[in-house]
Design an enzyme around this catalytic site. Sequence first.
Site, PDB file in Angstrom:
ATOM      1  N   ASN A  87       0.837  -1.200   0.000  1.00 21.20           N
ATOM      2  CA  ASN A  87       0.000   0.000   0.000  1.00 21.20           C
ATOM      3  C   ASN A  87       0.873   1.251   0.000  1.00 21.20           C
ATOM      4  O   ASN A  87       1.993   1.247   0.526  1.00 21.20           O
ATOM      5  CB  ASN A  87      -0.902   0.024   1.236  1.00 21.20           C
ATOM      6  CG  ASN A  87      -1.811   1.247   1.275  1.00 21.20           C
ATOM      7  OD1 ASN A  87      -2.518   1.530   0.309  1.00 21.20           O
ATOM      8  ND2 ASN A  87      -1.765   1.990   2.372  1.00 21.20           N
ATOM      9  N   ASP A 135      -3.245   1.202   8.063  1.00 21.65           N
ATOM     10  CA  ASP A 135      -1.919   1.783   7.752  1.00 21.65           C
ATOM     11  C   ASP A 135      -0.882   1.448   8.829  1.00 21.65           C
ATOM     12  O   ASP A 135      -0.029   2.270   9.168  1.00 21.65           O
ATOM     13  CB  ASP A 135      -2.041   3.300   7.579  1.00 21.65           C
ATOM     14  CG  ASP A 135      -3.017   3.672   6.469  1.00 21.65           C
ATOM     15  OD1 ASP A 135      -3.796   4.614   6.664  1.00 21.65           O
ATOM     16  OD2 ASP A 135      -3.021   2.974   5.435  1.00 21.65           O
ATOM     17  N   HIS A 163       0.708   5.194   1.324  1.00 19.05           N
ATOM     18  CA  HIS A 163      -0.060   6.110   2.181  1.00 19.05           C
ATOM     19  C   HIS A 163       0.588   7.493   2.117  1.00 19.05           C
ATOM     20  O   HIS A 163       1.813   7.605   2.265  1.00 19.05           O
ATOM     21  CB  HIS A 163      -0.062   5.598   3.627  1.00 19.05           C
ATOM     22  CG  HIS A 163      -0.832   6.495   4.551  1.00 19.05           C
ATOM     23  ND1 HIS A 163      -2.205   6.577   4.536  1.00 19.05           N
ATOM     24  CD2 HIS A 163      -0.408   7.351   5.518  1.00 19.05           C
ATOM     25  CE1 HIS A 163      -2.600   7.465   5.438  1.00 19.05           C
ATOM     26  NE2 HIS A 163      -1.536   7.947   6.048  1.00 19.05           N
TER      27      HIS A 163
HETATM   28  C1  GRF Z   1      -2.866   8.531  -2.996  1.00 16.54           C
HETATM   29  O1  GRF Z   1      -2.327   9.696  -2.381  1.00 16.54           O
HETATM   30  C2  GRF Z   1      -2.851   7.385  -2.043  1.00 16.54           C
HETATM   31  O2  GRF Z   1      -1.746   7.382  -1.180  1.00 16.54           O
HETATM   32  C3  GRF Z   1      -4.125   7.624  -1.264  1.00 16.54           C
HETATM   33  O3  GRF Z   1      -5.067   7.969  -2.257  1.00 16.54           O
HETATM   34  C4  GRF Z   1      -4.363   8.700  -3.272  1.00 16.54           C
HETATM   35  C5  GRF Z   1      -4.757   8.105  -4.606  1.00 16.54           C
HETATM   36  O4  GRF Z   1      -4.548   9.055  -5.566  1.00 16.54           O
HETATM   37  N1  GRF Z   1      -4.543   6.455  -0.504  1.00 16.54           N
HETATM   38  P1  GRF Z   1      -5.202   8.830  -7.047  1.00 16.54           P
HETATM   39  O5  GRF Z   1      -6.677   8.575  -6.823  1.00 16.54           O
HETATM   40  O6  GRF Z   1      -4.522   7.645  -7.642  1.00 16.54           O
HETATM   41  O7  GRF Z   1      -4.890  10.109  -7.770  1.00 16.54           O
END
Ligand code: GRF
Length: 198
Positions: free
Chosen positions: A105, A143, A107
């Site tokens: 993942n 997380d 974050h």
């Molecule tokens: C990313 O910042 C990820 O870490 C978070 O959601 C965002 C996804 O961005 N969980 P996108 O939708 O791919 O632009």
Amino acid sequence: MPVVVMASGTGSLMAAVLDLAAADDSPFRVVGVVVDRDCAAADRAVEADLPVVLSELRDYPDRAAWDAALTAAVVELAPEWVVTAGFMKILGPAFLERFGGHIVNSHPALLPAFPGAHGVADALAYGVKITGTTVHLVDSGVDTGPILAQRIVEVLPDDSEETLHERIKEVERVLLPEVVHAVVTRGVVTDGRKAHIK
Ligand code: GRF
């Protein structure tokens, strides 16, 4: 090496993983995209001619049923690794039982600081001067899994949540594909709550 990517939003982070997978010399290929809602990420996956699984919690009587159906759907795709790239649901015990240790993942904060769905806003509200992104293995917490990689992003005085999150995403779109490439080619060793790419 087959990889499934899971997303819920615009799919810009998912797209960065798809782009690396599409390289001729890539050690992994994306065999499917899973979304929990109708979103731009699903549209991008369709444009990339990838199988798209839409698994909406509201279509099931409870989370356990959704967890079981999601797990069965991803088992069908037979990935070695699962990448959650902006997937906004907590993965359930059935999914973790089947794919635990092979779920990566990204974050948008420097864990353990600012976990959860509002990590960027929480960091901004706290007044930190640096934040960043964390790539980690997914465990049963929110997380809380073993950290694989982190990169810092400076918070600017006039940052809004949107401007800060976009700068973090720029870093995520580089770091997550790098980490996916590394874990599929070198593997991961874990020691308690610590993880290291071999
Ligand atoms: C990313 O910042 C990820 O870490 C978070 O959601 C965002 C996804 O961005 N969980 P996108 O939708 O791919 O632009």
